[in-house]
Write a protein that holds these residues in place. Structure first.
Motif, mmCIF file in Angstrom:
data_model
loop_
_atom_site.group_PDB
_atom_site.id
_atom_site.type_symbol
_atom_site.label_atom_id
_atom_site.label_comp_id
_atom_site.label_asym_id
_atom_site.label_seq_id
_atom_site.Cartn_x
_atom_site.Cartn_y
_atom_site.Cartn_z
ATOM 1 N N ILE A 89 -24.596 57.279 29.780
ATOM 2 C CA ILE A 89 -25.146 57.939 28.668
ATOM 3 C C ILE A 89 -24.674 59.381 28.390
ATOM 4 O O ILE A 89 -24.354 59.988 27.234
ATOM 5 C CB ILE A 89 -26.608 57.882 28.867
ATOM 6 N N ALA A 90 -24.543 60.111 29.737
ATOM 7 C CA ALA A 90 -24.156 61.348 29.563
ATOM 8 C C ALA A 90 -22.567 61.420 28.890
ATOM 9 O O ALA A 90 -22.375 62.488 28.087
ATOM 10 C CB ALA A 90 -23.944 62.266 30.807
ATOM 11 N N GLU A 91 -21.662 60.541 29.330
ATOM 12 C CA GLU A 91 -20.313 60.452 28.899
ATOM 13 C C GLU A 91 -20.471 60.179 27.319
ATOM 14 O O GLU A 91 -19.807 60.850 26.407
ATOM 15 C CB GLU A 91 -19.488 59.738 29.497
ATOM 16 N N GLN A 113 -33.604 62.366 40.115
ATOM 17 C CA GLN A 113 -32.238 63.037 39.631
ATOM 18 C C GLN A 113 -31.775 62.375 38.440
ATOM 19 O O GLN A 113 -31.036 63.102 37.334
ATOM 20 C CB GLN A 113 -31.177 62.769 40.859
ATOM 21 N N ALA A 114 -31.827 61.294 38.289
ATOM 22 C CA ALA A 114 -31.480 60.238 36.898
ATOM 23 C C ALA A 114 -32.313 60.982 35.683
ATOM 24 O O ALA A 114 -31.716 60.937 34.742
ATOM 25 C CB ALA A 114 -31.669 58.897 37.019
ATOM 26 N N ALA A 119 -32.726 63.875 30.601
ATOM 27 C CA ALA A 119 -33.283 64.792 29.824
ATOM 28 C C ALA A 119 -32.390 65.941 29.203
ATOM 29 O O ALA A 119 -32.864 66.428 28.401
ATOM 30 C CB ALA A 119 -34.445 65.816 30.978
ATOM 31 N N GLU A 120 -31.244 66.033 29.748
ATOM 32 C CA GLU A 120 -30.201 67.008 29.241
ATOM 33 C C GLU A 120 -29.550 66.556 28.024
ATOM 34 O O GLU A 120 -29.009 67.197 27.242
ATOM 35 C CB GLU A 120 -29.081 67.340 30.347
ATOM 36 N N ALA A 157 -42.285 68.044 31.829
ATOM 37 C CA ALA A 157 -42.064 69.296 32.260
ATOM 38 C C ALA A 157 -40.622 69.683 31.542
ATOM 39 O O ALA A 157 -40.547 70.864 31.030
ATOM 40 C CB ALA A 157 -42.194 69.515 33.842
ATOM 41 N N LEU A 158 -39.767 68.899 31.679
ATOM 42 C CA LEU A 158 -38.426 68.989 31.190
ATOM 43 C C LEU A 158 -38.289 69.021 29.502
ATOM 44 O O LEU A 158 -37.669 69.953 28.959
ATOM 45 C CB LEU A 158 -37.416 68.183 31.874
#
Ligand code: SF4
Length: 210
Positions: A89-91, A113-114, A119-120, A157-158
């Motif tokens: 998903i990040a890629e 961590q995932a 969240a980013e 929170a994120l």
């Protein structure tokens, strides 16, 4: 990045899983075993399923680029459990940039961590939290409710409550209205405002998700 298996890709969805027009891309694979899972294909062998790299999926779903841009839509990653594929998903986000909104439909049954990585890059989350009672949760899913609830707290929170819809199902023969009241109250106490309560339907003695 290697190509990963998908159980389905569904175009032109409106108002079902995110803002505007979306394409649902459903990954194979899930750590849970929900009794009434409708997506059994994601729990079986991935043999024979179509596989895509992020670039291949981006090229494939890009046919709807104008719809996405005109409506503020984009791609919803589901499954299965999409956060097991957070690197993918990040890629994908790196390829599509800010012009497409990404949504993830997740049960948050993943390492924290995932969640932090997702969240980013994901704009909106639809969280299938299922139940707050750990005994009911384990009986229905085989998993540990504490993992999902810890991750939900971290996600809040994120990204903040405006970007998280939490789904609270009433599941025939599994939980009761009183159980779902308790789950919804706990979510409200945590600060969530987008709480989606709904019932699975029973069809021919088989409950199924709407
Ligand atoms: S979390 Fe979803 S995909 Fe996974 S077993 Fe449960 S219903 Fe099926």
């Amino acid at each position: 990045m290697e190509a990963v298996p998908f159980i389905g890709i569904d175009r032109h969805r409106l108002g079902i899983d995110g803002v505007g027009v979306t394409t649902l891309a459903a990954f194979h694979g899930c750590p849970l075993r929900c009794k009434y899972c409708l997506n059994h294909r994601c729990l079986e062998s991935p043999d024979g399923l179509p596989r895509y790299t992020p670039q291949q999926l981006y090229d494939f779903v890009g046919v709807d680029n104008l719809y996405f841009i005109a409506t503020g839509g984009g791609v919803c990653f589901g499954g299965g459990e999409p956060l097991l594929r957070v690197d993918f998903i990040a890629e994908f986000k790196r390829l599509c940039g800010k012009s497409w909104n990404l949504t993830a439909e997740t049960a948050l049954q993943v390492p924290q961590q995932a969640v932090e990585q997702a969240a980013e890059v994901v704009g909106d989350f639809i969280v299938d939290i299922k139940e707050s009672n750990p005994d009911i949760y384990r009986a229905y899913t085989g998993g540990d409710a504490a993992v999902a609830w810890r991750n939900l707290e971290r996600l809040l929170a994120l990204v903040g409550h405006d970007h998280v819809t939490v789904r609270v199902p009433l599941i025939p023969d599994i939980n009761t209205e009183a159980d779902t009241d308790r789950t919804a109250q706990r979510l409200s106490d945590m600060g969530f405002t987008r709480i989606d309560r709904f019932s699975y339907r029973k069809i021919e003695n088989q409950p199924s998700q709407p």
